[in-house]
Design a protein around this motif. Structure first.
Motif: not given
Length: 388
Positions: A208-235
């Motif tokens: 995220f930091n790299l995207a804003e730094y290089v582009s010079g643009l600020k993020l305004t909104k997002l749509c995220a999909d997070l996964n805990s792939v390994v069984e038993g992992r909480v985060l």
């Protein structure tokens, strides 16, 4: 003050710490910073052990950071530490940083800024109130070719930015490594120490930091999909985020720690109306610029290459053909921080290139990113507004 090295105290970085050694090597690279003191572990015995390994005087190796602040302030200004490097797990970022600033010490802090977004907001206020210097070690913005990429975009070579793609694939958590004695995996996957995110807090914030730094643009909104792939992992150990930037540009961010066999090849591609560019850490000394009706251009790193911008040249040490990598990029953050601190102590104005290191705003935006990404992933709404 310019007749001696800056003195650094370290918090964390004891036995089993990967990032502590990286900070020490990077700080020492240019010969203007020396490690003078430390509280290297919450265990006084382990702190003493690390201090001995680093050949520090026993009286400058402390059992806690509270003791370090107290006793360093008793020393003459010419002998005490000038700043503190904090390289602890996330849950031990806020308190030592707050106390360091309140005791008059400048701070270099490993990312992410804090354990939570609420802590980041409070810490940002403290940094502003004290007026002291603060650097957050988002390593990849230290690469010379990343600075050249930022320069090309801000100079209009790409035209108006349309698309930003940034990805950070790792594979080190492909299995339940936290069930072993591997310290890094244990704390990063523990919500009591890592916070509300693992992957997105650890490497997603870098992307995220790299995207804003290089582009010079600020993020305004997002749509995220997070996964805990390994069984038993909480985060989370994997995720993807759709991005919308100011000015209408869109993008995609991918960060994963379960890309089996992958190492650390963080990569960014930016496309504008007139051209595009791409950079990846596996070939860090090259920056490729794509043109629609002309051959690709390959910009190369090297302190003797006249076509590079001052932003890149100020962050190079060797002539072209001598690879500069992760440690040099990390050292660039320390060198720019140190140059600005010297200028401050001498009542001088630092060069604009020296001021180019991540600070409190980057830290606050990074923690807001983590907060909004988790919120979005748990929501049925398509877009989540990004706001501080």
């Amino acid at each position: 003050m310019s007749n001696r090295k800056l003195k650094m105290g370290m918090i964390g970085g004891g036995p089993g710490s990967f990032i502590g050694a990286v900070h020490r090597i990077s700080a020492a690279m240019d010969g203007i910073i020396e490690l003078a003191a430390g509280a290297f572990s919450s265990s006084p015995e382990k702190s003493a052990e690390t201090g001995k390994e680093l050949f520090l005087p026993s009286e400058r190796v402390y059992a806690s950071y509270d003791e370090m602040f107290e006793k360093e302030l008793l020393l003459p200004e010419s002998e005490r530490i000038d700043f503190v490097a904090i390289v602890t797990p996330n849950h031990v970022h806020f308190d030592p940083t707050k106390k360091a600033l309140e005791n008059g010490f400048h701070v270099v802090l490993d990312k992410p800024m804090t354990f939570s977004y609420e802590e980041a907001k409070e810490l940002s206020k403290i940094i502003e109130e004290t007026g002291l210097m603060f650097c957050l070690t988002h390593t990849y913005t230290g690469y010379a070719m990343i600075k050249e990429a930022k320069h090309l975009i801000s100079s209009g070579v790409l035209g108006k930015v349309r698309k930003v793609y940034v990805e950070y694939p790792q594979g080190w958590l492909w299995n339940k490594l936290e069930n072993t004695d591997y310290k890094q995996a244990i704390w990063r996957t523990d919500p009591k120490k890592s916070g509300i995110a693992n992957c997105m807090g650890d490497i997603g914030t870098h992307a995220f930091n790299l995207a804003e730094y290089v582009s010079g643009l600020k993020l305004t909104k997002l749509c995220a999909d997070l996964n805990s792939v390994v069984e038993g992992r909480v985060l989370d150990d994997d995720g993807a985020v759709l991005l919308k930037f100011e000015g209408g540009a869109s993008g995609v961010l991918m960060a994963t720690q379960i890309a089996t066999g992958a190492e650390n090849n963080i990569k960014i591609r930016v496309y504008g109306e007139k051209a595009g560019l791409e950079w990846q850490q596996d070939n860090a000394n090259s920056l490729i610029v794509h043109h629609p009706e002309a051959p690709d251009q390959i910009y190369r790193a090297g302190g003797n290459i006249a076509y590079l911008s001052s932003a890149a040249l100020e962050n190079l040490r060797t002539p072209g053909g001598h690879p500069e990598g992760y440690l040099e990029a990390f050292a660039n953050l320390y060198r720019n921080f140190a140059r600005c601190l010297y200028a401050r102590k001498n009542g001088e104005t630092p060069k604009k290139e020296w001021l180019d290191f991540p600070g409190a705003e980057d830290g606050l935006r990074g923690m807001a990113f983590v907060e909004h990404v988790v919120k979005s992933s748990n929501s049925n709404e398509k877009w989540t507004k990004f706001e501080l």
